[in-house]
Design an enzyme around this catalytic site. Structure first.
Site, PDB file in Angstrom:
ATOM      1  N   LYS A 278      33.631  25.676  35.087  1.00  0.00           N
ATOM      2  CA  LYS A 278      34.173  24.500  35.775  1.00  0.00           C
ATOM      3  C   LYS A 278      34.162  24.734  37.281  1.00  0.00           C
ATOM      4  O   LYS A 278      33.710  23.907  38.056  1.00  0.00           O
ATOM      5  CB  LYS A 278      35.603  24.229  35.276  1.00  0.00           C
ATOM      6  CG  LYS A 278      36.247  23.018  35.882  1.00  0.00           C
ATOM      7  CD  LYS A 278      37.561  22.690  35.199  1.00  0.00           C
ATOM      8  CE  LYS A 278      38.250  21.542  35.918  1.00  0.00           C
ATOM      9  NZ  LYS A 278      39.522  21.181  35.307  1.00  0.00           N
TER      10      LYS A 278
ATOM     11  N   GLU B 281      34.015  36.900  36.046  1.00  0.00           N
ATOM     12  CA  GLU B 281      33.258  37.385  34.882  1.00  0.00           C
ATOM     13  C   GLU B 281      31.944  36.615  34.742  1.00  0.00           C
ATOM     14  O   GLU B 281      30.867  37.198  34.553  1.00  0.00           O
ATOM     15  CB  GLU B 281      34.057  37.182  33.579  1.00  0.00           C
ATOM     16  CG  GLU B 281      35.287  38.029  33.435  1.00  0.00           C
ATOM     17  CD  GLU B 281      36.549  37.324  33.955  1.00  0.00           C
ATOM     18  OE1 GLU B 281      36.431  36.527  34.910  1.00  0.00           O
ATOM     19  OE2 GLU B 281      37.626  37.615  33.429  1.00  0.00           O
TER      20      GLU B 281
ATOM     21  N   GLY C 161      39.765  23.082  31.403  1.00  0.00           N
ATOM     22  CA  GLY C 161      38.816  24.029  30.801  1.00  0.00           C
ATOM     23  C   GLY C 161      38.979  24.150  29.294  1.00  0.00           C
ATOM     24  O   GLY C 161      38.015  24.067  28.527  1.00  0.00           O
ATOM     25  N   ARG C 162      40.228  24.310  28.825  1.00  0.00           N
ATOM     26  CA  ARG C 162      40.442  24.511  27.384  1.00  0.00           C
ATOM     27  C   ARG C 162      40.358  23.219  26.595  1.00  0.00           C
ATOM     28  O   ARG C 162      40.511  23.219  25.374  1.00  0.00           O
ATOM     29  CB  ARG C 162      41.773  25.240  27.158  1.00  0.00           C
ATOM     30  CG  ARG C 162      42.968  24.576  27.787  1.00  0.00           C
ATOM     31  CD  ARG C 162      44.172  25.517  27.841  1.00  0.00           C
ATOM     32  NE  ARG C 162      45.298  24.935  28.557  1.00  0.00           N
ATOM     33  CZ  ARG C 162      45.451  24.982  29.883  1.00  0.00           C
ATOM     34  NH1 ARG C 162      44.546  25.566  30.642  1.00  0.00           N
ATOM     35  NH2 ARG C 162      46.509  24.447  30.447  1.00  0.00           N
TER      36      ARG C 162
ATOM     37  N   GLU D  79      47.748  29.086  26.794  1.00  0.00           N
ATOM     38  CA  GLU D  79      47.513  28.770  28.204  1.00  0.00           C
ATOM     39  C   GLU D  79      48.177  27.426  28.541  1.00  0.00           C
ATOM     40  O   GLU D  79      48.536  27.172  29.687  1.00  0.00           O
ATOM     41  CB  GLU D  79      45.999  28.724  28.506  1.00  0.00           C
ATOM     42  CG  GLU D  79      45.681  28.928  29.974  1.00  0.00           C
ATOM     43  CD  GLU D  79      44.209  29.237  30.241  1.00  0.00           C
ATOM     44  OE1 GLU D  79      43.835  30.408  30.352  1.00  0.00           O
ATOM     45  OE2 GLU D  79      43.415  28.274  30.346  1.00  0.00           O
TER      46      GLU D  79
ATOM     47  N   HIS E 297      44.994  41.308   3.338  1.00  0.00           N
ATOM     48  CA  HIS E 297      44.983  42.764   3.215  1.00  0.00           C
ATOM     49  C   HIS E 297      45.258  43.431   4.563  1.00  0.00           C
ATOM     50  O   HIS E 297      44.965  44.604   4.753  1.00  0.00           O
ATOM     51  CB  HIS E 297      43.636  43.218   2.635  1.00  0.00           C
ATOM     52  CG  HIS E 297      43.364  42.553   1.320  1.00  0.00           C
ATOM     53  ND1 HIS E 297      43.868  43.021   0.134  1.00  0.00           N
ATOM     54  CD2 HIS E 297      42.711  41.400   1.026  1.00  0.00           C
ATOM     55  CE1 HIS E 297      43.508  42.210  -0.847  1.00  0.00           C
ATOM     56  NE2 HIS E 297      42.812  41.211  -0.322  1.00  0.00           N
TER      57      HIS E 297
ATOM     58  N   LYS F 181      43.667  37.746  38.418  1.00  0.00           N
ATOM     59  CA  LYS F 181      42.304  37.522  38.938  1.00  0.00           C
ATOM     60  C   LYS F 181      42.212  38.028  40.367  1.00  0.00           C
ATOM     61  O   LYS F 181      41.276  38.716  40.757  1.00  0.00           O
ATOM     62  CB  LYS F 181      41.985  36.018  38.967  1.00  0.00           C
ATOM     63  CG  LYS F 181      41.603  35.394  37.680  1.00  0.00           C
ATOM     64  CD  LYS F 181      41.173  33.950  37.991  1.00  0.00           C
ATOM     65  CE  LYS F 181      41.033  33.093  36.766  1.00  0.00           C
ATOM     66  NZ  LYS F 181      40.751  31.700  37.080  1.00  0.00           N
TER      67      LYS F 181
HETATM   68  O1  F6P Z   1      41.557  31.796  32.201  1.00  0.00           O
HETATM   69  C1  F6P Z   1      41.712  30.932  33.273  1.00  0.00           C
HETATM   70  C2  F6P Z   1      40.645  29.893  33.333  1.00  0.00           C
HETATM   71  O2  F6P Z   1      40.824  29.178  34.502  1.00  0.00           O
HETATM   72  C3  F6P Z   1      40.642  28.966  32.120  1.00  0.00           C
HETATM   73  O3  F6P Z   1      41.577  27.947  32.172  1.00  0.00           O
HETATM   74  C4  F6P Z   1      39.234  28.508  32.102  1.00  0.00           C
HETATM   75  O4  F6P Z   1      38.896  27.954  30.869  1.00  0.00           O
HETATM   76  C5  F6P Z   1      38.528  29.809  32.403  1.00  0.00           C
HETATM   77  O5  F6P Z   1      39.346  30.461  33.346  1.00  0.00           O
HETATM   78  C6  F6P Z   1      37.127  29.658  32.923  1.00  0.00           C
HETATM   79  O6  F6P Z   1      37.090  28.950  34.122  1.00  0.00           O
HETATM   80  P1  F6P Z   1      35.727  28.364  34.670  1.00  0.00           P
HETATM   81  O7  F6P Z   1      35.220  27.379  33.670  1.00  0.00           O
HETATM   82  O8  F6P Z   1      36.083  27.725  35.977  1.00  0.00           O
HETATM   83  O9  F6P Z   1      34.759  29.503  34.858  1.00  0.00           O
END
Ligand code: F6P
Length: 496
Positions: free
Chosen positions: A176, A182, A236-237, A322, A353, A464
């Site tokens: 987003k 990452e 995002g979620r 979240e 199990h 972060k």
């Molecule tokens: O974990 C935090 C967060 O902002 C989430 O809400 C989001 O889904 C994820 O990081 C990834 O963010 P982006 O889509 O901006 O890379």
């Protein structure tokens, strides 16, 4: 609860709700008519009906970021206008969907593309991966071999790159913000791998971006035609219905992506229209509040009896925790009640199990959601019957328990442990859409009742920020400015 069943032969039918192909029996809960009446009247006093209306009307419910949370517009089936701040977002949704559909049919027909790597994390990974894997179990069981690269772990990176042929690979960078550490790190690595194999131009042709920040994607070198937008008002979620679902549509086909949206829209209609006491997301939310706030149950377990849903719980952990793992209220106040529980679980019968001992005889109680598909897609009907029988048996055991034989207290099952049983006619794109929307709306309704903003996630910011600082210091052999423990760890892992 057993006494309540004895007293009312109609209890199971009475405390069940069916929405299209999704049936939920919530009779194995510590409730009677009066409980439901009181919980519903509490929800009314908290103005939940007005909040539901505001959600669908694109009101700025995400107050800290001054954004709407209009994910329902992405799957709307009626073609009506959807307004945010007076402007209709339906046309841009339609344009993006058309662009996605064309791209999907072009790439699925292109025999020289055989691998897809979606790079993203959190909402840009968990939803698409969960749905893609639910609709075809293995990486190679679709038109493409598909991979989801999310963690910053070179082992995974190595494995994925070793499995793909660069000249036949399409890479989707899904973010987003287009700044997530990452994702951008992994994108750099995969881009370099493509560059090495097919050159810069070839690499650029094979990279597409899904983002609410198209200008950043362009700066990154993604061609404008390869950028699929979504918008700030899609959390995002809550985003798998947007262009974030591009990997789903590519892997399982456009028709099934449309069915996914249609299933979610069916649950949306139910959530918007059903009275609170017959409204499944509302009932599940009220039960969650009932247990969290009146019984102090701290966690909620979700057990899909279906290996195809093996990524459902990780997906749900982000969606729910979240959204509602918060202590600050919508007015900036400190929330006085306990909020979101720990969400956990994994598929049955395997989990029987592992942690069912705890569920049956532990000192704590966790309500359980069983999720089961009535019909299976494989060639072994009796295998499926055995799986379903196990789910039903576990729910009954949690309810009824068992008196220990004399002198053997370790064989005592107290029972009276609550569960919901969600039965899908089949696990397919439509029913997954319904299931996901059910949990989305449950999370929203709960967050509203607890008084939190379910659509922001400030709690992930600090870690972060610190990671960037520490990474810099780590690579520059500088350990200053931290507590003694952090400093000690930094000097131990130092590159020198
Ligand atoms: O974990 C935090 C967060 O902002 C989430 O809400 C989001 O889904 C994820 O990081 C990834 O963010 P982006 O889509 O901006 O890379």
């Amino acid at each position: 609860m057993v006494d309540l069943f004895d007293a009312d032969p109609q209890r199971a039918a009475h405390f069940s709700i069916e929405v299209g192909p999704l049936f939920c029996d919530f009779s194995k809960n510590k409730i009677d008519d009066e409980t439901v009446r009181l919980l519903v009247s509490w929800a009314e006093s908290q103005k939940l009906p007005a909040a539901i209306k505001a959600l669908f009307e694109g009101k700025l419910l995400n107050t800290t970021e001054k954004r709407a949370a209009l994910h329902t517009a992405l799957r709307s089936q009626d073609g009506k206008a959807c307004y945010i701040n007076g402007s209709d977002v339906a046309p841009e949704i339609a344009i993006t969907k058309q662009k996605m559909q064309q791209f999907v049919s072009q790439i699925r027909a292109n025999k020289s593309i055989n691998y897809i790597i979606n790079i993203g994390v959190g909402g840009s990974d968990l939803g698409p991966k969960m749905v893609t894997r639910a609709l075809s179990r293995k990486a190679g069981h679709q038109r493409f071999e598909s991979y989801f690269l999310s963690n910053i772990d070179g082992h995974v990176l190595d494995d994925i790159l070793a499995s793909c042929e660069p000249s036949e690979t399409l890479v989707i960078v899904t973010s987003k913000t287009f700044t997530t550490l990452e994702t951008m790190h992994n994108a750099d690595k995969v881009k370099a791998w493509l560059d090495d194999a097919v050159g810069e131009q070839g690499a650029n042709e094979r990279i597409v971006a899904v983002t609410a920040s198209p200008e950043r994607a362009q700066e990154y070198g993604v061609a404008q035609g390869n950028i699929f937008p979504f918008w700030e008002w899609v959390g995002g979620r809550y985003s798998l219905w947007s262009a974030v679902g591009l990997s789903i549509a590519l892997c399982v086909g456009w028709d099934r992506f449309e069915k996914l949206l249609a299933g979610a829209a069916e649950m949306d209609r139910h959530f918007a229209e059903a009275p609170l006491d017959k409204n499944l997301p509302v009932i599940l939310a009220l039960l969650g509040c009932w247990y969290r706030n009146w019984f102090d149950y701290r966690s909620h377990c979700v057990v899909p009896y279906d290996e195809r849903l093996k990524y459902f719980v990780p997906y749900l952990q982000q969606l729910d925790m979240e959204s509602n793992g918060k202590a600050v209220g919508r007015a900036g106040d400190s929330v006085s009640v306990k909020t979101g529980p720990v969400i956990w679980g994994r598929p049955g019968s395997n989990s029987q199990h592992a942690f069912f001992q705890w569920l049956h005889q532990g000192k704590d109680i966790a309500p359980v959601d069983f999720i089961v598909a009535r019909k299976a897609k494989h060639k072994h009907p009796e295998t499926h019957q055995l799986l379903v029988a196990n789910a039903i048996a576990q729910a009954e055991a949690l309810l009824c328990g068992k008196q220990a034989p004399g002198g053997q207290p370790h064989r005592q099952f107290d029972g009276n442990r609550p569960s919901n049983f969600i039965l899908l006619e089949k696990l397919n794109a439509f029913s997954i859409g319904m299931l996901v929307a059910l949990y989305e709306h449950k999370a929203f309704a709960q967050g509203w009742l607890w008084g939190v903003n379910s659509f922001d996630q400030w709690g992930v910011e600090l870690g972060k920020h610190l990671a960037s600082t520490i990474f810099y210091q780590f690579t520059h052999d500088d350990h200053c400015g931290h507590d003694a423990s952090t400093q000690g760890l930094l000097s131990r892992v130092s590159l020198k």
